[in-house]
Scaffold this motif. Structure first.
Motif, short mmCIF file in Angstrom:
data_model
loop_
_atom_site.label_atom_id
_atom_site.label_comp_id
_atom_site.label_asym_id
_atom_site.label_seq_id
_atom_site.Cartn_x
_atom_site.Cartn_y
_atom_site.Cartn_z
N LEU A 66 53.52 -7.64 62.65
CA LEU A 66 52.60 -6.70 63.27
C LEU A 66 52.62 -6.84 64.80
CD1 LEU A 66 50.40 -4.55 63.00
CD2 LEU A 66 48.72 -6.39 62.77
N ALA A 67 52.65 -8.07 65.28
CA ALA A 67 52.68 -8.30 66.73
C ALA A 67 53.91 -7.68 67.36
CB ALA A 67 52.62 -9.79 67.02
N LEU A 68 55.06 -7.81 66.68
CA LEU A 68 56.29 -7.27 67.26
C LEU A 68 56.36 -5.75 67.13
CD1 LEU A 68 58.69 -10.13 66.22
CD2 LEU A 68 58.16 -9.43 68.53
N VAL A 69 55.74 -5.19 66.09
CA VAL A 69 55.63 -3.72 66.00
C VAL A 69 54.81 -3.21 67.17
CG1 VAL A 69 54.62 -1.82 64.70
CG2 VAL A 69 55.99 -3.53 63.52
N MET A 70 53.70 -3.90 67.47
CA MET A 70 52.85 -3.48 68.59
C MET A 70 53.57 -3.64 69.92
SD MET A 70 49.22 -5.07 67.26
CE MET A 70 48.34 -4.57 68.74
N LEU A 71 54.35 -4.72 70.05
CA LEU A 71 55.13 -4.93 71.28
C LEU A 71 56.17 -3.83 71.46
CD1 LEU A 71 56.20 -6.53 73.72
CD2 LEU A 71 57.47 -7.97 72.11
N SER A 72 56.66 -3.29 70.35
CA SER A 72 57.70 -2.26 70.44
C SER A 72 57.24 -1.03 71.20
CB SER A 72 58.14 -1.83 69.02
OG SER A 72 58.83 -2.87 68.38
N VAL A 73 55.94 -0.73 71.14
CA VAL A 73 55.44 0.48 71.79
C VAL A 73 55.63 0.42 73.31
CG1 VAL A 73 53.44 1.96 72.18
CG2 VAL A 73 53.83 0.95 69.92
N ALA A 127 58.25 -17.95 63.54
CA ALA A 127 58.55 -16.76 62.74
C ALA A 127 58.79 -15.57 63.65
CB ALA A 127 57.41 -16.47 61.77
N ALA A 128 57.96 -15.44 64.69
CA ALA A 128 58.13 -14.34 65.64
C ALA A 128 59.45 -14.47 66.38
CB ALA A 128 56.97 -14.32 66.63
N ALA A 129 59.86 -15.71 66.72
CA ALA A 129 61.13 -15.91 67.41
C ALA A 129 62.30 -15.43 66.55
CB ALA A 129 61.31 -17.38 67.77
N LEU A 130 62.23 -15.70 65.25
CA LEU A 130 63.26 -15.20 64.35
C LEU A 130 63.27 -13.68 64.29
CD1 LEU A 130 62.93 -17.62 61.29
CD2 LEU A 130 65.03 -17.21 62.59
N LEU A 131 62.08 -13.09 64.29
CA LEU A 131 61.96 -11.64 64.10
C LEU A 131 62.34 -10.83 65.32
CD1 LEU A 131 58.67 -11.42 61.99
CD2 LEU A 131 61.05 -11.34 61.21
N VAL A 132 62.52 -11.49 66.48
CA VAL A 132 62.99 -10.76 67.66
C VAL A 132 64.31 -10.05 67.34
CG1 VAL A 132 63.81 -10.98 70.04
CG2 VAL A 132 61.81 -12.23 69.30
N TRP A 133 65.14 -10.67 66.50
CA TRP A 133 66.40 -10.04 66.07
C TRP A 133 66.13 -8.67 65.48
CZ3 TRP A 133 71.70 -11.32 65.46
CH2 TRP A 133 72.41 -10.57 64.53
N SER A 134 65.05 -8.56 64.70
CA SER A 134 64.75 -7.29 64.03
C SER A 134 64.29 -6.21 65.00
CB SER A 134 63.63 -7.51 62.99
OG SER A 134 64.05 -8.39 61.98
N PHE A 135 63.79 -6.61 66.17
CA PHE A 135 63.23 -5.63 67.09
C PHE A 135 64.07 -5.45 68.35
CE2 PHE A 135 59.77 -6.73 64.35
CZ PHE A 135 59.10 -5.54 64.17
N ALA A 136 65.17 -6.21 68.45
CA ALA A 136 66.09 -5.97 69.56
C ALA A 136 66.75 -4.61 69.34
CB ALA A 136 67.14 -7.08 69.62
N ALA A 166 54.34 -10.00 77.26
CA ALA A 166 54.70 -10.32 75.88
C ALA A 166 56.09 -10.95 75.80
CB ALA A 166 54.64 -9.06 75.02
N VAL A 167 57.03 -10.44 76.59
CA VAL A 167 58.40 -10.95 76.56
C VAL A 167 58.46 -12.38 77.09
CG1 VAL A 167 60.69 -10.69 77.59
CG2 VAL A 167 59.52 -8.71 76.63
N VAL A 168 57.66 -12.69 78.10
CA VAL A 168 57.61 -14.08 78.59
C VAL A 168 57.16 -15.01 77.46
CG1 VAL A 168 56.40 -15.66 80.14
CG2 VAL A 168 57.26 -13.48 81.01
N GLY A 169 56.21 -14.55 76.66
CA GLY A 169 55.79 -15.33 75.49
C GLY A 169 56.93 -15.52 74.50
#
Length: 423
Positions: free
Chosen positions: A48-55, A191-200, A385-388
């Motif tokens: 959910l956090a990465l979906v929100m970051l996508s916007v 988990a979020a670090a792994l999922l960055v692949w999905s949102f790149a 968010a990206v710095v995080g």
């Protein structure tokens, strides 16, 4: 700057399909399991956090692409904001991340084919090599053919993912959400670090901005469509994996296949393999197209050998740069085959490069976009968010640091040679 791009042929729908293919990629066939293994049901918060970051991220890069429709993409934005050295760094990080990540992406798809047809690792590697060949051939004919292929792939993969979610929905159980954070709340970070692949991928299509018919209008619309489609599908697949598969979600090597099997009954490995191949082709096609254009732009700007510059103009096909990307991808696949390295470290190495690109790209947006505009506000949120994400990536940031050193060394050598030759 003109609102139209001479030579540009991509439509809004083709552009949205390229976006969807670049972002909604191989992550959806493997990463729900890896994220669930790392954080349990709490991995849904990372999704959910990465979906929100996508916007804000998609809005930032779409605004930059509409304003500066150039094949250099993020490299061009960074050049305009911080100069040629920073542009070379971000260009190298993206360009050489694609052949590094391609073997991992192709092997994700190959694993599903091996599950359906047998043959083990040999099938995985042969399938991966074939995928590299297909996307290379598609891009040799130019971005128009590539965009049409992407439109077909995107429609088919969206239909298959919706079928998997709908078919498995009756088997969802709220009880599978307990315990919600079995590994602790801090497990959401890896988990979020792994999922960055999905949102790149939100930056990948900016290299094709000049190929749109009307970049200033079409690119933001295409990005907006893609954000909605990708966000809904990712959350649906992630939630289904956790609520349907339960504890097994963290151990499954093919969660999409298991969802289809539960929903449709019987052996559906062939259907799952087809879905995996569509997702993999879509991702690789979009990234090969973007990286090929970027390589040509880097050659044009002096950050890579001038020999690569052919094809940097809108409407031209960057065949030399494409050949380099394909060749390095095959070489990387060969190294993976010889060493037996799994996809997880390759995923994290690649995402280390992408978060670096995001960090420099969003920082450039703060300088280039109009002060007080909605786009600049999005860039500010995205940068924080990206710095995080950079912090969460940890040691895997060493790879973009190596690329940074190589890019700066190349510029130094090039400058020395030019001075010595009197150019």
């Amino acid at each position: 700057m003109s609102a139209t791009s001479p030579g540009g042929r991509l439509t809004v729908i083709q552009g949205a399909a390229l976006y969807v293919g670049a972002v909604l990629g191989t992550g959806v066939i493997a990463l729900p399991a890896l994220a669930a293994e790392a954080a349990g049901p709490a991995s849904l918060l990372a999704w959910l956090a990465l979906v929100m970051l996508s916007v804000p991220l998609a809005a930032t890069f779409a605004a930059l692409g509409a304003r500066y429709p150039d094949a250099g993409g993020v490299s061009t934005y960074v050049r305009n904001a911080f100069g040629p050295r920073a542009a070379a760094v971000v260009g190298w990080c993206f360009y050489f991340a694609v052949p590094a990540g391609s073997p991992a992406a192709a092997m994700f798809g190959g694993a599903y084919v091996a599950s359906a047809l047998g043959g083990g690792q040999s099938t995985v590697l042969v399938t991966a090599a074939a995928l590299i060949g297909v996307v290379t051939a598609a891009n040799l004919f130019g971005v128009t053919v590539s965009g049409r292929l992407q439109l077909v792939l995107a429609a088919l993969l969206v239909a298959l993912l919706l079928a998997a979610v709908a078919a498995s929905a009756p088997h969802a159980r709220l009880a599978n959400l307990h315990p919600f954070a079995p590994h602790g709340w801090l497990a959401i970070v890896p988990a979020a670090a792994l999922l960055v692949w999905s949102f790149a991928g939100w930056e990948a299509i900016t290299h094709l901005a000049g190929e749109f018919r009307r970049p200033a209008r079409d690119l933001p619309i295409a990005a907006g469509i893609a954000v909605v489609v990708v966000g809904m599908l990712y959350m649906a697949i992630a939630a289904s994996s956790v609520m349907v598969l339960g504890p097994a979600a963290g151990t499954s090597s093919a969660p999409l296949a298991e969802l289809l099997a539960l929903g449709l009954g019987g052996k559906v490995q062939i259907l799952a393999a087809a879905a995996a191949l569509l997702l993999t082709l879509g991702t690789m096609n979009a990234y090969f197209a973007g990286a090929a254009k970027l390589g040509a732009a880097l050659g044009r700007d002096g950050a890579l050998p001038a020999w690569l510059a052919a094809g940097s103009r809108a409407g031209d096909v960057p065949r030399r740069s494409l050949g380099v990307v394909a060749g390095l991808s095959v070489l990387a696949l060969g190294c993976v085959a010889l060493t037996g390295v799994g996809p997880r470290p390759l995923v994290l190495l690649t995402t280390g490069s992408f978060v670096t690109v995001y960090a420099l790209g969003t920082a450039a947006a703060l300088r280039l976009l109009p002060r007080g505009s909605w786009a600049q506000r999005c860039a500010r949120v995205a940068l924080v968010a990206v710095v995080g994400l950079c912090v969460a990536t940890g040691w895997y940031l060493l790879w973009p640091l190596v690329m940074t050193a190589c890019a700066l060394a190349y510029l130094r050598v090039r400058t020395t040679v030019m001075v010595d030759s009197g150019a």
